[in-house]
Scaffold this motif. Sequence first.
Motif, mmCIF file in Angstrom:
data_model
loop_
_atom_site.group_PDB
_atom_site.id
_atom_site.type_symbol
_atom_site.label_atom_id
_atom_site.label_comp_id
_atom_site.label_asym_id
_atom_site.label_seq_id
_atom_site.Cartn_x
_atom_site.Cartn_y
_atom_site.Cartn_z
ATOM 1 N N THR A 140 36.788 62.392 26.009
ATOM 2 C CA THR A 140 37.340 63.354 26.961
ATOM 3 C C THR A 140 37.704 62.621 28.242
ATOM 4 N N LYS A 141 38.545 63.255 29.047
ATOM 5 C CA LYS A 141 39.026 62.629 30.278
ATOM 6 C C LYS A 141 38.735 63.521 31.477
ATOM 7 N N ILE A 142 38.406 62.898 32.585
ATOM 8 C CA ILE A 142 38.234 63.638 33.836
ATOM 9 C C ILE A 142 39.596 64.214 34.231
ATOM 10 N N GLY A 143 39.602 65.435 34.717
ATOM 11 C CA GLY A 143 40.829 66.065 35.168
ATOM 12 C C GLY A 143 41.425 67.028 34.170
ATOM 13 N N ASN A 144 40.737 67.276 33.067
ATOM 14 C CA ASN A 144 41.167 68.238 32.061
ATOM 15 C C ASN A 144 42.365 67.800 31.233
ATOM 16 N N ASP A 145 42.692 66.516 31.193
ATOM 17 C CA ASP A 145 43.699 66.063 30.245
ATOM 18 C C ASP A 145 43.099 66.154 28.849
ATOM 19 N N ARG A 146 43.963 66.234 27.851
ATOM 20 C CA ARG A 146 43.458 66.284 26.483
ATOM 21 C C ARG A 146 42.714 64.997 26.148
ATOM 22 N N PRO A 147 41.696 65.102 25.303
ATOM 23 C CA PRO A 147 40.954 63.903 24.907
ATOM 24 C C PRO A 147 41.858 62.915 24.165
ATOM 25 N N GLU A 148 41.497 61.649 24.255
ATOM 26 C CA GLU A 148 42.219 60.602 23.531
ATOM 27 C C GLU A 148 41.346 60.137 22.376
ATOM 28 N N ILE A 149 42.002 59.815 21.254
ATOM 29 C CA ILE A 149 41.237 59.320 20.113
ATOM 30 C C ILE A 149 41.492 57.837 19.902
ATOM 31 N N PHE A 150 40.469 57.201 19.341
ATOM 32 C CA PHE A 150 40.510 55.787 19.007
ATOM 33 C C PHE A 150 39.999 55.649 17.576
ATOM 34 N N PRO A 151 40.904 55.348 16.638
ATOM 35 C CA PRO A 151 40.453 55.197 15.247
ATOM 36 C C PRO A 151 39.410 54.077 15.142
ATOM 37 N N HIS A 152 38.480 54.243 14.226
ATOM 38 C CA HIS A 152 37.475 53.210 14.015
ATOM 39 C C HIS A 152 38.146 51.969 13.452
ATOM 40 N N GLN A 153 38.005 50.870 14.150
ATOM 41 C CA GLN A 153 38.713 49.636 13.830
ATOM 42 C C GLN A 153 38.326 49.085 12.463
ATOM 43 N N ASP A 154 37.131 49.372 11.992
ATOM 44 C CA ASP A 154 36.693 48.834 10.708
ATOM 45 C C ASP A 154 37.130 49.690 9.517
ATOM 46 N N PHE A 155 37.853 50.788 9.771
ATOM 47 C CA PHE A 155 38.339 51.633 8.684
ATOM 48 C C PHE A 155 39.623 51.026 8.129
ATOM 49 N N ASP A 156 39.650 50.722 6.846
ATOM 50 C CA ASP A 156 40.770 50.023 6.221
ATOM 51 C C ASP A 156 41.904 50.992 5.891
ATOM 52 N N HIS A 157 42.887 51.043 6.780
ATOM 53 C CA HIS A 157 44.057 51.912 6.578
ATOM 54 C C HIS A 157 45.215 51.323 7.385
ATOM 55 N N PRO A 158 46.457 51.348 6.852
ATOM 56 C CA PRO A 158 47.602 50.803 7.590
ATOM 57 C C PRO A 158 47.790 51.426 8.970
ATOM 58 N N PHE A 159 47.509 52.722 9.123
ATOM 59 C CA PHE A 159 47.636 53.372 10.424
ATOM 60 C C PHE A 159 46.681 52.742 11.439
ATOM 61 N N VAL A 160 45.457 52.477 11.023
ATOM 62 C CA VAL A 160 44.460 51.880 11.911
ATOM 63 C C VAL A 160 44.886 50.457 12.276
ATOM 64 N N LYS A 161 45.365 49.713 11.305
ATOM 65 C CA LYS A 161 45.833 48.345 11.579
ATOM 66 C C LYS A 161 46.978 48.370 12.584
ATOM 67 N N ASP A 162 47.940 49.270 12.389
ATOM 68 C CA ASP A 162 49.066 49.370 13.326
ATOM 69 C C ASP A 162 48.607 49.827 14.709
ATOM 70 N N TYR A 163 47.599 50.694 14.753
ATOM 71 C CA TYR A 163 47.100 51.144 16.042
ATOM 72 C C TYR A 163 46.600 49.949 16.854
ATOM 73 N N TYR A 164 45.850 49.079 16.223
ATOM 74 C CA TYR A 164 45.267 47.945 16.939
ATOM 75 C C TYR A 164 46.218 46.757 17.083
ATOM 76 N N ASN A 165 47.160 46.598 16.170
ATOM 77 C CA ASN A 165 48.095 45.463 16.241
ATOM 78 C C ASN A 165 49.408 45.811 16.921
ATOM 79 N N GLY A 166 49.721 47.102 17.062
ATOM 80 C CA GLY A 166 50.980 47.541 17.656
ATOM 81 C C GLY A 166 52.081 47.636 16.610
#
Length: 184
Positions: A140-166
Amino acid sequence: MHKGRLMFWKRKKNKPTEFKCSECGQVHSEWPALTFNSPANYHTLSDNEKLEIGKLETDFCEIHYKDQIDRFIRVTLTQKINEACETLEYGLWVSLSEKSYSDYKENFNNPNHETGYFGWLCNDIAEYGNTSSIPCDVITKIGNDRPEIFPHQDFDHPFVKDYYNGISKSEAENRINEITKNVG
């Protein structure tokens, strides 16, 4: 396919990217957020089930089955674009435990509420096939912005890899084009 927010974009040669937002009707020159109107769990319900067991609000969703209640909140995810100043923003949904959901809902209007939860991603992002059930930290964020998510880096999925590698700028633009083709 689960539809995103109703936004349209166009690219003009030698001009910044533009899109027309169907919510406000204005033309914007920055990239639109790729948003989902509901969690996939709600989206796949029949119209009758949505009326009988579903409850969808702007930031909260509940599905009341006979033996359980599934609870979801709207969140954001920021995708890094390699070799570019821009980022690609997603508006997604995650499921939370009853305890976490209750805490978040209770503190929804508290601008100083800052905490973290465990959640499961509940949208399928077309470029990756099944992205539901990717484990995430929900911050969650101060100021009532919507929470941000961070996929678990050790989860083996192309989406997670792209999230961390760009991803590349052209890939980001392709995603924007694809989601806007499927709305409206």
